[in-house]
Design a protein around this motif. Structure first.
Motif, PDB file in Angstrom:
ATOM      1  N   ARG A 110       0.724  -1.454   0.061  1.00 52.40           N
ATOM      2  CA  ARG A 110       0.054  -0.062  -0.050  1.00 52.40           C
ATOM      3  C   ARG A 110       0.862   1.165   0.045  1.00 52.40           C
ATOM      4  N   MET A 111       2.047   1.356  -0.959  1.00 49.21           N
ATOM      5  CA  MET A 111       2.786   2.394  -0.990  1.00 49.21           C
ATOM      6  C   MET A 111       2.072   3.253  -1.750  1.00 49.21           C
ATOM      7  N   VAL A 112       1.427   2.679  -2.829  1.00 48.63           N
ATOM      8  CA  VAL A 112       0.343   3.668  -3.742  1.00 48.63           C
ATOM      9  C   VAL A 112      -0.840   2.896  -3.437  1.00 48.63           C
ATOM     10  N   GLU A 113      -1.924   3.831  -3.292  1.00 50.21           N
ATOM     11  CA  GLU A 113      -3.334   3.174  -3.195  1.00 50.21           C
ATOM     12  C   GLU A 113      -3.712   2.939  -4.332  1.00 50.21           C
ATOM     13  N   ILE A 114      -4.500   1.633  -4.513  1.00 52.25           N
ATOM     14  CA  ILE A 114      -5.370   1.496  -5.767  1.00 52.25           C
ATOM     15  C   ILE A 114      -6.517   2.241  -6.016  1.00 52.25           C
ATOM     16  N   GLN A 115      -6.938   2.355  -7.319  1.00 52.39           N
ATOM     17  CA  GLN A 115      -8.010   3.274  -7.814  1.00 52.39           C
ATOM     18  C   GLN A 115      -9.155   2.394  -7.619  1.00 52.39           C
ATOM     19  N   HIS A 116      -9.087   0.922  -7.891  1.00 52.89           N
ATOM     20  CA  HIS A 116     -10.241   0.172  -8.151  1.00 52.89           C
ATOM     21  C   HIS A 116      -9.872  -1.297  -8.156  1.00 52.89           C
ATOM     22  N   GLY A 117     -10.653  -2.043  -7.301  1.00 55.72           N
ATOM     23  CA  GLY A 117     -10.174  -3.504  -7.288  1.00 55.72           C
ATOM     24  C   GLY A 117     -10.042  -3.790  -5.685  1.00 55.72           C
ATOM     25  N   GLU A 118      -9.504  -5.180  -5.622  1.00 53.94           N
ATOM     26  CA  GLU A 118      -9.282  -5.658  -4.123  1.00 53.94           C
ATOM     27  C   GLU A 118      -8.080  -6.461  -4.088  1.00 53.94           C
ATOM     28  N   VAL A 119      -7.082  -6.219  -3.254  1.00 53.83           N
ATOM     29  CA  VAL A 119      -5.800  -6.883  -2.964  1.00 53.83           C
ATOM     30  C   VAL A 119      -6.175  -7.779  -1.716  1.00 53.83           C
ATOM     31  N   MET A 120      -6.170  -9.164  -1.858  1.00 50.24           N
ATOM     32  CA  MET A 120      -6.540  -9.972  -0.469  1.00 50.24           C
ATOM     33  C   MET A 120      -5.332 -11.002  -0.137  1.00 50.24           C
ATOM     34  N   ILE A 121      -5.099 -11.003   1.280  1.00 47.98           N
ATOM     35  CA  ILE A 121      -4.093 -12.130   1.518  1.00 47.98           C
ATOM     36  C   ILE A 121      -5.022 -12.803   2.806  1.00 47.98           C
ATOM     37  N   ASP A 122      -4.963 -13.982   2.522  1.00 50.62           N
ATOM     38  CA  ASP A 122      -5.640 -15.076   3.248  1.00 50.62           C
ATOM     39  C   ASP A 122      -7.062 -14.527   3.332  1.00 50.62           C
ATOM     40  N   GLY A 123      -7.711 -14.045   2.388  1.00 50.91           N
ATOM     41  CA  GLY A 123      -9.210 -13.538   2.484  1.00 50.91           C
ATOM     42  C   GLY A 123      -9.311 -12.347   3.102  1.00 50.91           C
ATOM     43  N   ILE A 124      -8.325 -11.395   3.600  1.00 50.60           N
ATOM     44  CA  ILE A 124      -8.756 -10.298   4.231  1.00 50.60           C
ATOM     45  C   ILE A 124      -7.961  -9.010   3.356  1.00 50.60           C
ATOM     46  N   ASN A 125      -9.130  -8.426   2.946  1.00 50.20           N
ATOM     47  CA  ASN A 125      -8.788  -7.155   2.084  1.00 50.20           C
ATOM     48  C   ASN A 125      -7.824  -6.352   2.817  1.00 50.20           C
ATOM     49  N   LEU A 126      -6.476  -5.881   1.936  1.00 51.59           N
ATOM     50  CA  LEU A 126      -5.722  -5.202   2.614  1.00 51.59           C
ATOM     51  C   LEU A 126      -6.135  -3.645   2.834  1.00 51.59           C
ATOM     52  N   GLN A 127      -6.967  -3.226   2.271  1.00 48.25           N
ATOM     53  CA  GLN A 127      -7.645  -1.732   2.203  1.00 48.25           C
ATOM     54  C   GLN A 127      -8.174  -1.766   3.811  1.00 48.25           C
ATOM     55  N   HIS A 128      -8.654  -2.874   4.354  1.00 45.30           N
ATOM     56  CA  HIS A 128      -9.246  -2.498   5.619  1.00 45.30           C
ATOM     57  C   HIS A 128      -8.257  -2.619   6.870  1.00 45.30           C
ATOM     58  N   LEU A 129      -7.063  -2.934   6.578  1.00 45.12           N
ATOM     59  CA  LEU A 129      -6.132  -3.090   7.788  1.00 45.12           C
ATOM     60  C   LEU A 129      -5.115  -1.875   8.025  1.00 45.12           C
ATOM     61  N   ASP A 130      -4.736  -1.797   9.083  1.00 44.14           N
ATOM     62  CA  ASP A 130      -3.813  -0.909   9.636  1.00 44.14           C
ATOM     63  C   ASP A 130      -2.709  -1.005   8.435  1.00 44.14           C
ATOM     64  N   LEU A 131      -2.027   0.181   8.354  1.00 37.73           N
ATOM     65  CA  LEU A 131      -0.885   0.248   7.327  1.00 37.73           C
ATOM     66  C   LEU A 131       0.382  -0.584   7.918  1.00 37.73           C
ATOM     67  N   ILE A 132       0.226  -0.347   9.158  1.00 40.00           N
ATOM     68  CA  ILE A 132       1.455  -0.987   9.859  1.00 40.00           C
ATOM     69  C   ILE A 132       1.527  -2.398   9.937  1.00 40.00           C
ATOM     70  N   ASP A 133      -0.023  -3.005   9.943  1.00 37.60           N
ATOM     71  CA  ASP A 133      -0.112  -4.155   9.890  1.00 37.60           C
ATOM     72  C   ASP A 133       0.360  -4.850   8.704  1.00 37.60           C
ATOM     73  N   VAL A 134      -0.117  -4.130   7.682  1.00 36.92           N
ATOM     74  CA  VAL A 134       0.294  -4.591   6.148  1.00 36.92           C
ATOM     75  C   VAL A 134       1.725  -4.611   6.054  1.00 36.92           C
ATOM     76  N   ARG A 135       2.140  -3.648   6.394  1.00 36.66           N
ATOM     77  CA  ARG A 135       3.777  -3.587   6.207  1.00 36.66           C
ATOM     78  C   ARG A 135       4.805  -4.333   6.947  1.00 36.66           C
ATOM     79  N   SER A 136       4.032  -4.631   8.109  1.00 42.44           N
ATOM     80  CA  SER A 136       5.016  -5.576   8.919  1.00 42.44           C
ATOM     81  C   SER A 136       5.224  -6.937   8.841  1.00 42.44           C
ATOM     82  N   ARG A 137       3.810  -7.385   8.228  1.00 42.22           N
ATOM     83  CA  ARG A 137       3.645  -8.915   8.110  1.00 42.22           C
ATOM     84  C   ARG A 137       4.350  -9.358   6.722  1.00 42.22           C
TER      85      ARG A 137
END
Ligand code: ATP
Ligand code: MG
Length: 538
Positions: free
Chosen positions: A351-378
């Motif tokens: 999430r260095m650059v936010e997407i305009q449209h669509g979904e990116v999921m890891i293990d079924g969780i949409n990255l847009q819904h997470l804290d940035l720190i969680d996304v980047r540290s895992r």
């Protein structure tokens, strides 16, 4: 008779002694009060100035540290550094200093005028035309001086630029015998700046002359009024003397007030520039609505669904409807022409650059819904252009100090960096500014060592083109296969043989997924882009 006279003289002397004591006491009180207020002003300025500078600096730093990547893409680094060096210096140091002088001189002139008016009330009449004249002169000067200063700083940057270019390219300049040409160029640029400097000095003299004239007019006016009052026998010689002696200092004060006011105005521009960044730089959205457990992601499977991303408005899409899914612990090789959007996939993941449209999921969780720190540290990443912070090898490997020396050394040995690190002097060896003591390939290996330490479930590797020799590359591949066998590994490869043993290969083309299959299947199709890459036709 004689005794009476002596008695009256003695009484007069003791009365005048009382008077002198009385006036001396008032004078002493005034001096004491003056010292106290000066001290109070100094303290207030020191504390207030530091406080204000601290608040502004904190806000400025927070706004820059929270700015999105697009801000750094569009803002030259020099401009940001300028805010933190020259502007912060103005706010910290020059502004409180000059504001203090301005206030002191402002009150000084105010007091002088009041005393002169007290001594010679008629002087108040003279003040109106002189005040108007003073206003006109300083107004004219301030605008001119501000513009001249702007021109002067604009002509200063080319001198610096040319000078540093000349120093950097000194060997070329000497080899081509162009020393004279560069000296001439340097002198021309200096001349241009000197013209602005000269105009600045001329403007200052212009002001000085007019203010001197104004001062002369004031002293003449005061003396003239004094003579008139004396003529009508209404003047008190003491007060007239006081008024004249104060009015003599007006010339200096008038000049001082204009100079310090102009300078204060100039320094306040730095506050304006800092405020501009504090209020206008966009912030990354750090907080999310989902908080995954500490062991997330467990499987490390990805899903990109119709992802569209562009770096900035007005630019074409760098990712144009990317859709693919990976299995848990799959090894994916990503290939494609330069500029096809491979690194952009990673930027979207982090999430260095936010997407305009669509979904990116890891293990079924949409990255847009997470804290940035969680996304980047895992997720672990080995970027194309790895960056080391100045400090020791240990600081860069384990910034949070959570691993033992043994595990650090194990990681270093696994990534084949032991000879280099031992050569530099061990874990506490300095890596120098931006990791200068390491080559790009070695910096990537250090990032790999960091990733093996954290045992990340997802590893993204953006291979630096030709940074690592073939032999080391084979060793690294073996390390990755061994250490990350239970993780999902995404490898952007510039050497096709790196991805040959991946489970699947993702071929990117102009921001789209062109092919996504196992290397053997892709190689069977002679029309596939991958086949053409492998056989050097692309
Ligand atoms: P390479 O193999 O050279 O590393 P790549 O496949 O990783 O290339 P990307 O870096 O993802 O390519 O770039 C994809 C597109 O996005 C390119 O057209 C590039 O010009 C554009 N791009 C990349 N970074 C930025 C940026 N910071 N600002 C604007 N456009 C960018
Ligand atoms: Mg790239």
């Amino acid at each position: 008779m004689l005794l009476e006279k002596i008695d009256s003289i003695m009484r007069n002397i003791s009365e005048s002694k009382d008077n002198i004591n009385f006036y001396l006491m008032i004078y002493g009180c005034l001096a004491g009060a003056n010292s106290m207020f000066t001290l109070a002003r100094a303290f207030l300025f020191a504390f207030g100035g530091i406080q204000a500078a601290q608040v502004l600096h904190k806000k400025l730093l927070a706004s820059i540290l929270n700015a999105p990547v697009s801000f750094f893409d569009t803002t030259p680094l020099g401009r940001i550094v300028n805010r933190f060096s020259s502007d912060v210096n103005s706010i910290d140091d020059s502004l409180p200093f000059i504001l203090n002088i301005f206030l002191a001189q402002g009150f000084g002139i105010f007091g002088t005028i009041i005393i002169t008016c007290y001594g010679l009330p008629w002087f108040a009449l003279l003040l109106i035309p002189l005040g108007l004249l003073y206003y006109k002169i300083q107004h004219y000067y301030r605008y001119t001086s501000r513009e001249i200063k702007r021109i002067s700083s604009v002509t200063l940057s080319p001198i610096y630029a040319h000078f540093s270019e000349s120093i950097n390219g000194l060997s070329t300049i000497r080899a081509m015998r162009a020393t004279e040409r560069f000296t001439r160029e340097n002198l021309q640029r200096l001349d241009l700046n000197q013209r602005a400097q000269f105009a600045n000095k001329a403007a200052a003299r212009w002001l000085d002359f007019r203010l001197q004239m104004l001062g002369v007019a004031m002293v003449t006016g005061v003396s003239f009024i004094a003579v008139l009052e004396h003529h009508f026998r209404s003047a008190d010689p003491g007060l007239v003397g006081l008024a004249i002696s104060y009015s003599l200092s007006i010339t200096g004060l008038l000049g001082g007030v204009v100079m310090s006011f102009t300078e204060t105005e100039k320094q306040l521009v730095s506050v304006e520039r800092a405020e501009q960044y504090i209020n206008n730089v966009p912030h990354e959205n750090w907080t999310g609505i989902l908080f995954p457990p500490s062991y997330w992601p467990i499987q490390g499977s990805f899903s990109f669904h119709q992802v569209y991303m562009k770096y900035r408005d007005g630019l074409p899409n760098a990712l144009d409807g990317v859709t693919f899914d990976t299995e848990p612990c799959e090894k994916i090789g990503i290939v494609g022409r330069t500029g096809s959007g491979k690194s952009s996939l990673f930027l979207v993941l982090f999430r260095m650059v936010e997407i305009q449209h669509g979904e990116v999921m890891i293990d079924g969780i949409n990255l847009q819904h997470l804290d940035l720190i969680d996304v980047r540290s895992r997720i672990a990443i080995i970027p194309q252009d790895p960056f080391l912070f100045s400090g020791t090898v240990r600081d860069n490997l384990d910034p949070t100090n959570s691993f033992t020396d043994n595990s650090l050394w194990t990681a270093i040995i696994r990534c084949h960096l032991d000879t280099v690190v031992t050569g530099l002097g061990g874990l506490n060896a300095d890596v120098a500014e931006r990791g200068k003591y390491f080559s790009v390939g070695q910096r990537q290996l250090l990032c790999l060592a960091r990733a093996t330490l954290t045992k990340a479930k997802v590893l993204c590797i953006d291979e630096a083109t030709a940074s690592v020799d073939h032999e080391t590359d084979t060793l690294i591949q073996a390390t990755i296969r061994e250490e990350f066998k239970d993780s999902t590994v995404l490898t952007i490869a510039h050497r096709i043989n790196t991805v040959m043993d991946s489970d699947r290969v993702l071929v990117m083309d102009q921001g789209k997924v062109a092919e996504f299959n196992s290397p053997s299947v892709l190689l069977e199709d002679r029309q596939s882009l991958f086949y053409q890459m492998v056989h050097g036709r692309n």
